[in-house]
Scaffold this active site. Structure first.
Site, PDB file in Angstrom:
ATOM      1  N   ASP A 173      33.783  41.706  11.423  1.00  0.00           N
ATOM      2  CA  ASP A 173      32.627  42.399  10.557  1.00  0.00           C
ATOM      3  C   ASP A 173      33.567  41.965   8.878  1.00  0.00           C
ATOM      4  OD1 ASP A 173      31.066  43.881  12.386  1.00  0.00           O
ATOM      5  OD2 ASP A 173      32.314  45.737  11.857  1.00  0.00           O
ATOM      6  N   HIS A 200      31.614  50.644  13.906  1.00  0.00           N
ATOM      7  CA  HIS A 200      31.410  48.281  14.307  1.00  0.00           C
ATOM      8  C   HIS A 200      30.131  48.232  15.192  1.00  0.00           C
ATOM      9  CE1 HIS A 200      32.277  44.308  15.481  1.00  0.00           C
ATOM     10  NE2 HIS A 200      31.809  44.614  17.230  1.00  0.00           N
TER      11      HIS A 200
END
Length: 336
Positions: A173, A200
């Site tokens: 990310d 996530h």
């Protein structure tokens, strides 16, 4: 001239041997034959802090290991295949990286992967408890938000759980945020610093654009679109691959970066900071990703929440219920 060159080569070899003796870390990759595992293993084979690379999977690992062993870096490489060789692959590992599991396909959410991947994490965590209880464990397997709490519960039952040594790899990310911001600002993505906190998946991924360096300036609509793109970037790749898999190469890069940071911390290097999904008391969620200082024992310091603006506070409000649900699902599975 030839004698001088030979002597110089011998000196260089001695220096290289000396360095390798100092930095002597074993890394085990569980799921090393898969779409993430193979490129991840390739990148780890190039890491100078790795002296022994153990590759575990249920298929093909002897071939993957033989292939990688032809690369001219110092680490030894060995393949382990099948459940009966899992313990041997993990024995004495300093760092365990787990990309094992089935990938996402079009139309699948991370939760759709749960039943298969949760069982895999449970089995690997049970073996870690007996073979390398002091290892740094980095979980890539999705859904990360749920798989990390599963591993924690299994390690607790075995009496070896250390919350400073268990990590969910949310580095992708951060990598994506840097890439997208670099493109938007027309700057080198490697120069972009951006905390990405939370979890996530989906709304639990929170890029804190207000704290981006260099400064990211844009309308609220632009900020909202960029935030959503970072949150849904995995789906972007799944759709683009049209049934051929999910994010493998970028995830391998991110996983190798995070494993490399764990090794730097183990090696005593200073100011090693990564965002990661770990046990936390920073929010109501018992697991949460924030920037961490990594050291010889894993988490040296949790740097906590960065400063949030009003928009980001709303992102946090949306993320917490989802995270708590994901975490509870993992705890329930482990204790069933």
């Amino acid at each position: 001239m030839l004698k001088q060159a030979t002597k110089q080569l011998a000196i260089q070899s001695m220096r290289s041997f000396s360095t390798s003796r100092q930095n002597n870390y074993k890394v085990t990759v569980c799921g090393a034959s898969g779409g993430i595992g193979q490129p991840l293993s390739l990148l780890l084979k190039q890491n100078p802090l790795v002296s022994s690379l153990a590759l575990y999977d249920i298929v093909h690992t002897p071939g993957v290991a033989a292939d990688l062993s032809h690369i001219d870096t110092k680490s030894s490489t060995k393949g382990f295949i099948g459940a009966d060789q899992l313990a041997a692959s993990l024995k004495g590992a300093d760092v365990v990286v787990i990309p094992a599991g089935v990938p996402r396909k079009p139309g699948m959410t991370r939760d759709d992967l749960f039943n298969v991947n949760a069982g895999i994490i449970k089995d690997i965590a049970s073996c870690i408890a007996t073979q390398c209880p002091k290892a740094m464990v980095a979980i890539i397997t999705n859904p990360v938000n749920t798989c990390v709490p599963i591993a924690a519960e299994i390690l607790k039952k075995a009496g070896v759980y250390d919350p400073k040594r268990l990590f969910g790899v949310s580095t992708l990310d951060v990598v994506r945020a840097r890439a997208f911001i670099g493109e938007a600002l027309n700057v080198d993505p490697q120069q972009v610093q951006i905390p990405v906190i939370g979890g996530h998946s989906g709304v639990t991924i929170m890029p804190i654009l207000s704290q981006c360096q260099p400064t990211f300036k844009g309308s609220q609509d632009t900020i909202d679109k960029l935030t959503k793109r970072i949150q849904e970037a995995g789906t972007e790749v799944v759709k683009a691959k049209a049934g051929a898999g999910s994010a493998t190469l970028s995830m391998a890069y991110a996983g190798a970066r995070f494993a490399g940071s764990l090794l730097k911390g183990l090696d005593g290097q200073k100011n090693v900071v990564e965002c990661s999904y770990v046990q936390s008391n920073v929010t109501e969620a018992t697991f949460f990703a924030t920037p961490l200082v990594l050291g010889k024992s894993g988490i040296q310091e949790n740097l906590g929440l960065p400063k949030l603006n009003d928009y980001e506070k709303k992102l946090l409000e949306a993320a917490i219920p989802e995270l708590k649900k994901n975490i509870q699902k993992g705890v329930d599975f482990a204790n069933a």
